[in-house]
Design a protein around this motif. Sequence first.
Motif, PDB file in Angstrom:
ATOM      1  N   ALA A  59       0.847  -1.191   0.000  1.00 56.62           N
ATOM      2  CA  ALA A  59       0.000   0.000   0.000  1.00 56.62           C
ATOM      3  C   ALA A  59       0.885   1.246   0.000  1.00 56.62           C
ATOM      4  N   ILE A  60       0.564   2.212  -0.854  1.00 55.77           N
ATOM      5  CA  ILE A  60       1.392   3.412  -1.027  1.00 55.77           C
ATOM      6  C   ILE A  60       0.505   4.651  -0.980  1.00 55.77           C
ATOM      7  N   ALA A  61       0.953   5.678  -0.268  1.00 57.83           N
ATOM      8  CA  ALA A  61       0.217   6.944  -0.217  1.00 57.83           C
ATOM      9  C   ALA A  61       1.215   8.084  -0.125  1.00 57.83           C
ATOM     10  N   ILE A  71       7.628  10.645  -6.279  1.00 60.40           N
ATOM     11  CA  ILE A  71       8.288   9.667  -5.425  1.00 60.40           C
ATOM     12  C   ILE A  71       7.401   8.439  -5.235  1.00 60.40           C
ATOM     13  N   CYS A  72       6.086   8.655  -5.110  1.00 59.25           N
ATOM     14  CA  CYS A  72       5.160   7.521  -5.013  1.00 59.25           C
ATOM     15  C   CYS A  72       5.293   6.621  -6.241  1.00 59.25           C
ATOM     16  N   ALA A  73       5.453   7.230  -7.405  1.00 61.24           N
ATOM     17  CA  ALA A  73       5.596   6.451  -8.635  1.00 61.24           C
ATOM     18  C   ALA A  73       6.867   5.611  -8.613  1.00 61.24           C
ATOM     19  N   ALA A  74       7.948   6.170  -8.082  1.00 60.65           N
ATOM     20  CA  ALA A  74       9.205   5.420  -7.987  1.00 60.65           C
ATOM     21  C   ALA A  74       9.062   4.249  -7.020  1.00 60.65           C
ATOM     22  N   VAL A  75       8.352   4.476  -5.900  1.00 63.75           N
ATOM     23  CA  VAL A  75       8.111   3.411  -4.926  1.00 63.75           C
ATOM     24  C   VAL A  75       7.276   2.305  -5.572  1.00 63.75           C
ATOM     25  N   MET A 110       4.544   5.440   3.107  1.00 66.43           N
ATOM     26  CA  MET A 110       3.999   6.789   3.069  1.00 66.43           C
ATOM     27  C   MET A 110       5.087   7.750   2.618  1.00 66.43           C
ATOM     28  N   VAL A 111       4.825   8.462   1.542  1.00 62.23           N
ATOM     29  CA  VAL A 111       5.760   9.469   1.051  1.00 62.23           C
ATOM     30  C   VAL A 111       5.389  10.796   1.699  1.00 62.23           C
ATOM     31  N   THR A 112       6.228  11.271   2.584  1.00 59.45           N
ATOM     32  CA  THR A 112       5.937  12.508   3.311  1.00 59.45           C
ATOM     33  C   THR A 112       7.201  13.055   3.955  1.00 59.45           C
ATOM     34  N   GLY A 113       7.262  14.360   4.036  1.00 60.30           N
ATOM     35  CA  GLY A 113       8.304  15.025   4.806  1.00 60.30           C
ATOM     36  C   GLY A 113       7.729  15.609   6.076  1.00 60.30           C
ATOM     37  N   LYS A 124       8.316   6.992   4.673  1.00 59.56           N
ATOM     38  CA  LYS A 124       8.108   6.204   5.888  1.00 59.56           C
ATOM     39  C   LYS A 124       7.722   4.788   5.475  1.00 59.56           C
ATOM     40  N   TYR A 125       8.496   3.814   5.939  1.00 57.13           N
ATOM     41  CA  TYR A 125       8.229   2.419   5.625  1.00 57.13           C
ATOM     42  C   TYR A 125       7.612   1.722   6.834  1.00 57.13           C
ATOM     43  N   ASN A 126       6.559   0.932   6.578  1.00 58.21           N
ATOM     44  CA  ASN A 126       5.922   0.130   7.616  1.00 58.21           C
ATOM     45  C   ASN A 126       5.908  -1.332   7.213  1.00 58.21           C
TER      46      ASN A 126
END
Length: 497
Positions: A59-61, A71-75, A110-113, A124-126
């Motif tokens: 799951a990616i957000a 960055i989400c696209a790269a993930v 989660m892509v976030t700063g 952030k990786y979970n």
Amino acid sequence: MPKILYIEELMEVSGVKFGTSGARGLALAMSDEVCYAYTKAFLTHLETSKGIKAGGEVAIAGDLRPSSPRICAAVAKAAEDMGYKALYCGEIPSPAVAYYGFCNEVPSVMVTGSHIPDDRNGIKYNTAFGEILKQDEEGIRSQKVEIPEGVFDEQGFFVEPHELGAVYKAAEDEYIKRYSDFFSSDTLAGLRLGVYEHSCVGRDTMKNIYEKLGAKVIGLGRSEKFIPVDTEAIRPEDVKLASNWARESEFDALLSADGDCDRPLIADEKGQWLRGDVAGILCARFLKADAVATPVSCNSALELSEEFKSVKRTRIGSPYVIAAMKEASESGSKMVVAYEANGGFLTNSDFVLGDKTLSALPTRDAVILHIALLVEMKNRGCRLSDLLTTLPERYTISDRLKEFPTQMSNKKLSEFSAQTPVQNNLNIELIFGELCGQVKSVDTTDGVRVNFANKEVIHLRPSGNAPELRCYNEAGSEKRAIELNQACMEIMTAWQE
């Protein structure tokens, strides 16, 4: 031939390093190739240490920063290349995508700063069961990954853009249902709430939840430009905005959060923002916690309240409070929670109310704290400001010195770490003695936290996520805490010269 990248080396070369909340760096330094490599390393680590297998979901957000979709696209590309199904869950809160992962036992990203300016970002990786901890970070750093030929240009960006596809709405829906199913539809009935939207990714999600619980909700201050709202060091602009909104309209409370909606802000009917570490005590009390984990920087009213059987102080950062929560659960505590000075609230136990259960969410969350304080206010028939009077009077004020490199911070703080405690105390008193007098004790769990004989506190530490030196001050009155913080900031500013 495919290129081989060693993550440990890539961290140094790119400047995108792991801190207390995942990997962070300048947005331009977080090239598609760097983010692709880190994600491959993350999934490889899970395969070798957690036993997950390709073919499952990831799951990616992302938050609302301009660089987050890229960055989400790269993930997503990294996950797909390793045989996983990338579920792009859209622009939703960090706890929402993590909750989806925990409920469905799949990894999430989660892509976030968070609160830092939008020229920076982070990932952030979970795992399928919780945030990555320090041992997971070490496992990721030790990986080497293969980069396919022809995918990235010389600068590390996609030669051909990678499409994310349609948004998978289930993650946000499940997060909303988490609260709307547990709390009744009249839980917040009669309350008039202002939601400071700014550029918080969860602004619409929060409004949706509070409306479902019966509140009258008014959106305020929505911005299409990213605003770096830091719940630990609230901007003067946001102090003024809250005061104006409270004066112009009758709100029972003002609610907000940081960029990825895992760190709450809540202001009383006067528009005064509550400290996250004080709000955390009230939330823990509402949940009837018997064990609380919290960083060493948080307000000491926690212990003075005598509300909790067990209190564990940790280093600053969610990996440390999560580890402490796990220890408390393993030792037999029944209701285990944690919170940070930024207000982010975590639960390691299910909360049971009547015949309903709110499952544990061992990652920072803003919504649970908002609801807990509002329900407690309603139950007591009082105003939000009155809740504060139920706690011992201890006031904490914090601020930060920006553009202060971590290496410089560590070097300066080392001056307060002499070989003998006596000499160390003399060094501290030489700098801060006129402010607070005699040193009683020094805690170096995270940075340098000085407890003075007059019961005042000066705590200095480098930020784990940005080139900043943070200062926390605690005193018996708000006025004194403010005075102390301003004086310390003046001293620290001189260190830049």
